[in-house]
Design a protein around this motif. Structure first.
Motif, short mmCIF file in Angstrom:
data_model
loop_
_atom_site.label_atom_id
_atom_site.label_comp_id
_atom_site.label_asym_id
_atom_site.label_seq_id
_atom_site.Cartn_x
_atom_site.Cartn_y
_atom_site.Cartn_z
N ARG A 204 0.84 -1.21 0.00
CA ARG A 204 0.00 0.00 0.00
C ARG A 204 0.87 1.26 0.00
NH1 ARG A 204 -3.59 -1.12 4.25
NH2 ARG A 204 -5.20 -1.85 2.79
N ASP A 240 -8.92 -2.45 -5.57
CA ASP A 240 -10.12 -1.65 -5.24
C ASP A 240 -9.73 -0.27 -4.74
OD1 ASP A 240 -11.63 -3.86 -5.92
OD2 ASP A 240 -11.85 -4.56 -3.85
N GLU A 241 -8.73 -0.23 -3.87
CA GLU A 241 -8.30 1.06 -3.33
C GLU A 241 -7.72 1.95 -4.44
OE1 GLU A 241 -5.68 0.69 -0.01
OE2 GLU A 241 -6.99 -0.72 1.06
N VAL A 343 -11.64 5.01 -0.02
CA VAL A 343 -10.60 4.07 0.39
C VAL A 343 -10.84 3.60 1.82
CG1 VAL A 343 -8.14 3.82 0.89
CG2 VAL A 343 -8.87 4.97 -1.21
N ASP A 344 -11.19 4.52 2.71
CA ASP A 344 -11.44 4.15 4.11
C ASP A 344 -12.61 3.18 4.23
OD1 ASP A 344 -9.36 5.71 4.98
OD2 ASP A 344 -10.61 7.45 5.48
N ILE A 346 -13.60 1.06 1.92
CA ILE A 346 -13.14 -0.23 1.37
C ILE A 346 -12.34 -0.99 2.41
CG2 ILE A 346 -11.61 -1.29 -0.34
CD1 ILE A 346 -12.44 1.00 -2.25
N ARG A 347 -11.45 -0.30 3.10
CA ARG A 347 -10.63 -0.95 4.12
C ARG A 347 -11.48 -1.43 5.29
NH1 ARG A 347 -5.44 3.22 4.49
NH2 ARG A 347 -4.82 3.04 2.29
#
Length: 395
Positions: A204, A240-241, A343-344, A346-347
């Motif tokens: 990442r 995805d991110e 992104v947050d 997704i995580r």
């Protein structure tokens, strides 16, 4: 494509800019819904034995997009185009309303009518070069390549000395990734408590740093860092991110006319061309994703994704993007889809990193390592014991 066309010639002149290149010996089956072009499926001519395979795909897409009409665009000789039109027109007409069928050759277009294989005008009608509609399309959708070969040449991986450097950069990157982690983790069962967090966090950080590097319009990564980018993005959640980040930058550009998206396009173009063939599909698909979010979606639709699927026919990312292309998704619709989750978010939805996340990466690593000749002195000098042990895990 929102340009208005005053006659068939303007539409046909604009089509290469939508397709991404000037076609030769191809038929395009275009499905329409409520006067909107929804799906454009190419098939190479002559058809030979692929007719039934193409028809199966068309039949599936008719149901998927709920099309109500169709038209056919053929590029090439009367013999080849007419045979394809005769093969598809009756089947399509039994399901959908037929708008028209055209053939384009040597700067002229011909309309089919009056029975199988019959061109409406044996002399053809000249294409209206430089029509306002075509110019608009060229500006908004990107300038077309001269032919399909030129489009693919633009996307082809590096060769010669560059290829050699990139492949060894991939091997060196694998050495680093395996030395501290994969040697033990690769043999573990997913049910065990092996933590994937270190490698996911490192990957990442690698991707974030790469995007920041390409914010500088003159900056490029070297072969080894590009190799790590290509390997890192094999972890599904990072795909995805990455797409969410592409969408966020594209949305910001749409709001204020910025150029944030350029960093993603340049990064994934470089990563695609330098990536080992075994792992090139994902960088190629991400380049397509970034291109589709901007003004050159046609190039992505008809060249990049085809290249990605050639590298890996089982690429789920390329397949998903191809569905968006088949549904004639506009750049704004594409960006809206990419920004449907941050992104947050997704995580948070994915939870803690799991060893299963690393399976695609480990599979690619073992495949690449197996391709290097152990009798190659230079390769043997660079292969660490950890890579050799990982190689032993191959069946």
């Amino acid at each position: 494509m929102d340009a208005r066309f005053n006659n068939p010639g303007e539409l046909l002149e604009a089509m290469p800019h939508v397709i991404g290149y000037h076609p030769r010996d191809e038929l395009f089956i275009v499905l329409v819904q409520d006067a909107t072009m929804k799906v454009m499926m190419p098939c190479e001519l002559p058809l030979n034995h692929v007719c039934e395979h193409v028809w199966e795909r068309v039949h599936h897409l008719i149901n998927e997009v709920d099309a109500d009409s169709f038209f056919l665009l053929g590029y090439g000789s009367h013999e080849h185009v007419s045979a394809a039109v005769d093969a598809f027109m009756p089947r399509l007409a039994s399901r959908l309303h037929m708008v028209a069928a055209f053939r384009v050759e040597r700067g002229h277009y011909y309309m089919y009518g009056g029975g199988p294989g019959c061109d409406h005008d044996t002399h053809g009608v000249p294409l209206p070069v430089g029509s306002p509609a075509a110019v608009h399309t060229a500006v908004t959708d990107g300038v077309a390549f001269p032919d399909k070969e030129a489009a693919f040449a633009y996307l082809q991986p590096v060769t010669g000395t560059e290829r050699h450097r990139s492949d060894f950069a991939t091997l060196l990157t694998i050495m680093q990734m395996t030395a501290d982690y994969f040697t033990d983790a690769a043999g573990a069962e997913p049910e065990t408590d092996v933590s994937a967090a270190p490698i996911v966090d490192d990957a990442r950080a690698c991707l974030a740093a790469a995007v920041e590097t390409y914010r500088d319009a003159d900056a490029h990564l070297d072969e080894q860092r590009l190799a790590k980018v290509a390997l890192s993005v094999l972890i599904p959640i990072l795909q995805d991110e990455t797409m969410a980040l592409i969408g966020a930058d594209a949305a910001a550009d749409q709001r204020d006319g910025g150029s944030r998206l350029d960093a993603h396009r340049r990064l994934w173009f470089d990563a695609m061309r330098h990536a080992h063939t075994r792992i090139a599909a994902t960088p190629a698909a991400l380049f397509a994703c970034a291109a589709m979010a901007g003004s050159d979606g046609a190039r992505a639709a008809n060249a990049v994704l085809e290249y990605a699927m050639a590298c890996d026919p089982n690429s789920s990312l390329a397949e998903a993007l191809a569905i968006n292309v088949f549904n004639a998704m506009t750049s704004r619709e594409h960006v809206t889809l990419l920004t449907s989750a941050t992104v947050d978010e997704i995580r948070a939805a994915a939870g803690q990193p799991d060893f299963v996340w690393l399976r695609p990466l480990i599979a690619a690593i073992t495949h690449i390592v197996a391709m290097f000749d152990p009798d190659d002195v230079l390769a043997a000098q660079r292969l660490t014991p950890s890579v050799l042990r990982l190689r032993e895990l191959l069946p």
